[in-house]
Design a protein around this motif. Structure first.
Motif, PDB file in Angstrom:
ATOM      1  N   LEU A 171       0.893  -1.236  -0.041  1.00  0.00           N
ATOM      2  CA  LEU A 171      -0.008  -0.059  -0.083  1.00  0.00           C
ATOM      3  C   LEU A 171       0.751   1.071  -0.108  1.00  0.00           C
ATOM      4  N   LEU A 172       0.392   2.279  -0.753  1.00  0.00           N
ATOM      5  CA  LEU A 172       1.058   3.613  -0.600  1.00  0.00           C
ATOM      6  C   LEU A 172       0.120   4.590  -0.029  1.00  0.00           C
ATOM      7  N   ARG A 173       0.610   5.162   1.314  1.00  0.00           N
ATOM      8  CA  ARG A 173      -0.272   6.297   2.031  1.00  0.00           C
ATOM      9  C   ARG A 173       0.221   7.633   1.438  1.00  0.00           C
ATOM     10  N   VAL A 218      -3.744   0.708  -3.383  1.00  0.00           N
ATOM     11  CA  VAL A 218      -2.949  -0.432  -3.430  1.00  0.00           C
ATOM     12  C   VAL A 218      -1.917  -0.224  -4.845  1.00  0.00           C
ATOM     13  N   ILE A 219      -0.596  -0.720  -4.498  1.00  0.00           N
ATOM     14  CA  ILE A 219       0.645  -0.668  -5.343  1.00  0.00           C
ATOM     15  C   ILE A 219       0.370  -2.411  -5.963  1.00  0.00           C
ATOM     16  N   TYR A 265      -0.725  -6.462   5.272  1.00  0.00           N
ATOM     17  CA  TYR A 265      -0.104  -5.148   4.438  1.00  0.00           C
ATOM     18  C   TYR A 265       1.087  -5.291   4.494  1.00  0.00           C
ATOM     19  N   LEU A 266       1.997  -4.329   3.504  1.00  0.00           N
ATOM     20  CA  LEU A 266       3.050  -3.587   3.952  1.00  0.00           C
ATOM     21  C   LEU A 266       2.905  -2.363   3.446  1.00  0.00           C
ATOM     22  N   LEU A 267       3.314  -1.222   4.107  1.00  0.00           N
ATOM     23  CA  LEU A 267       2.830   0.156   3.835  1.00  0.00           C
ATOM     24  C   LEU A 267       4.079   0.903   3.491  1.00  0.00           C
ATOM     25  N   LEU A 268       3.906   1.699   2.344  1.00  0.00           N
ATOM     26  CA  LEU A 268       4.987   2.728   1.948  1.00  0.00           C
ATOM     27  C   LEU A 268       4.372   3.995   2.121  1.00  0.00           C
ATOM     28  N   ASP A 269       5.120   5.003   2.563  1.00  0.00           N
ATOM     29  CA  ASP A 269       4.576   6.581   2.566  1.00  0.00           C
ATOM     30  C   ASP A 269       5.024   7.366   1.565  1.00  0.00           C
ATOM     31  N   SER A 283       5.555  10.425   1.716  1.00  0.00           N
ATOM     32  CA  SER A 283       6.213  11.754   2.372  1.00  0.00           C
ATOM     33  C   SER A 283       7.582  10.936   2.684  1.00  0.00           C
ATOM     34  N   ASP A 284       7.992   9.576   2.434  1.00  0.00           N
ATOM     35  CA  ASP A 284       9.176   8.845   2.682  1.00  0.00           C
ATOM     36  C   ASP A 284      10.049   9.168   1.192  1.00  0.00           C
ATOM     37  N   GLY A 285       9.395   9.679   0.196  1.00  0.00           N
ATOM     38  CA  GLY A 285       9.916   9.560  -1.038  1.00  0.00           C
ATOM     39  C   GLY A 285       9.546   8.527  -2.161  1.00  0.00           C
ATOM     40  N   TYR A 286       8.520   7.758  -1.706  1.00  0.00           N
ATOM     41  CA  TYR A 286       8.029   6.858  -2.931  1.00  0.00           C
ATOM     42  C   TYR A 286       6.808   7.406  -3.514  1.00  0.00           C
ATOM     43  N   THR A 287       7.471   7.925  -4.705  1.00  0.00           N
ATOM     44  CA  THR A 287       6.660   8.645  -5.514  1.00  0.00           C
ATOM     45  C   THR A 287       5.903   7.744  -6.715  1.00  0.00           C
ATOM     46  N   TRP A 288       5.149   8.233  -7.310  1.00  0.00           N
ATOM     47  CA  TRP A 288       4.467   7.439  -8.307  1.00  0.00           C
ATOM     48  C   TRP A 288       5.303   7.419  -9.441  1.00  0.00           C
ATOM     49  N   GLN A 289       6.302   8.219  -9.838  1.00  0.00           N
ATOM     50  CA  GLN A 289       7.324   7.920 -10.774  1.00  0.00           C
ATOM     51  C   GLN A 289       8.321   7.078 -10.433  1.00  0.00           C
TER      52      GLN A 289
END
Length: 231
Positions: free
Chosen positions: A161-163, A170-171, A188-192, A194-200
């Motif tokens: 998941l991406l917050r 859902v990724i 789940y495994l959560l990415l954020d 704000s931590d730099g996980y951009t869509w790009q």
């Protein structure tokens, strides 16, 4: 006031099932357990610690929570919860600790209980390192924004998941989600964001992986794509 019912005097001499006579509608099932001292007439809730055990069916679907009150001893609470739930049709996946004063504000709604007492609670035990917490299904936007082929899933397979601000998307996980329309929650495994996980970044990582992509390969690749902070 709550009603106490002894569970099994031989196996659990001081353990009772508690009925709180709660009139408030709940959207999540909770089994209440209370460890009662011999000279105690009614449970003393206000100063209590609460141990919340996530319960899974054998195949990995979320079932309900078992809540234990009546001890401040973490090891004893874990022992009691494991012994109790081992005799049931579900098994304990993880145990979190919080205070009654905090728990009582949030246990009526699955979403609030999860947010405050699981996600922000203290994890005191989990079955193994490959066990994941279960997020309420209502939290998730299951529309997948980056299409790619996933490997097959079981009920134990976590979703990635991406917050992003107030939304959780859902990724990786459509194969897991489509296993059942009855699921109350998903591992789940959560990415954020704000931590730099951009869509790009996520698109770039996905484009470099051979399909179908497994959840663990993608999660590892995403973690590896982040710059290492120098200490």
């Amino acid at each position: 006031i709550c009603r106490l019912e002894r569970i099994d005097a031989r196996t659990f001499p001081s353990l009772y099932r508690a009925d709180l006579h709660n009139e408030i509608d709940q959207n999540i099932k909770i089994d209440w357990l209370y460890l009662k001292a011999e000279n105690e007439a009614q449970p003393i809730w206000e100063s209590a610690q609460v141990f919340v055990a996530e319960q899974l069916y054998a195949q990995g679907q979320f079932s309900h929570y078992v809540v234990l009150v009546g001890t401040h001893n973490v090891e004893y609470a874990i022992t009691i919860l494991q012994a109790y739930t081992d005799q049931r049709h579900t098994r304990t996946s993880s145990i979190h600790q919080t205070s009654w004063s905090h728990f009582k504000q949030h246990y009526h709604q699955h979403e609030s209980l999860f947010n405050e007492c699981i996600m922000n609670g203290t994890l005191v035990w989990q079955r193994d390192q490959r066990v994941y917490p279960y997020i309420p299904a209502s939290f998730i936007n299951t529309q997948k924004f980056i299409p790619f082929e996933e490997t097959s899933a079981t009920f134990f397979t976590p979703v990635i998941l991406l917050r992003e601000r107030q939304k959780i998307r859902v990724i990786h996980g459509l194969e897991r989600v489509k296993l059942s329309s009855e699921d109350q929650a998903y591992p789940y495994l959560l990415l954020d964001r704000s931590d730099g996980y951009t869509w790009q970044l996520i698109r770039q990582v996905i484009s470099r992986l051979p399909q179908p992509i497994s959840v663990h390969d993608l999660y590892q690749a995403l973690e590896n794509s982040m710059p290492v902070e120098s200490s």
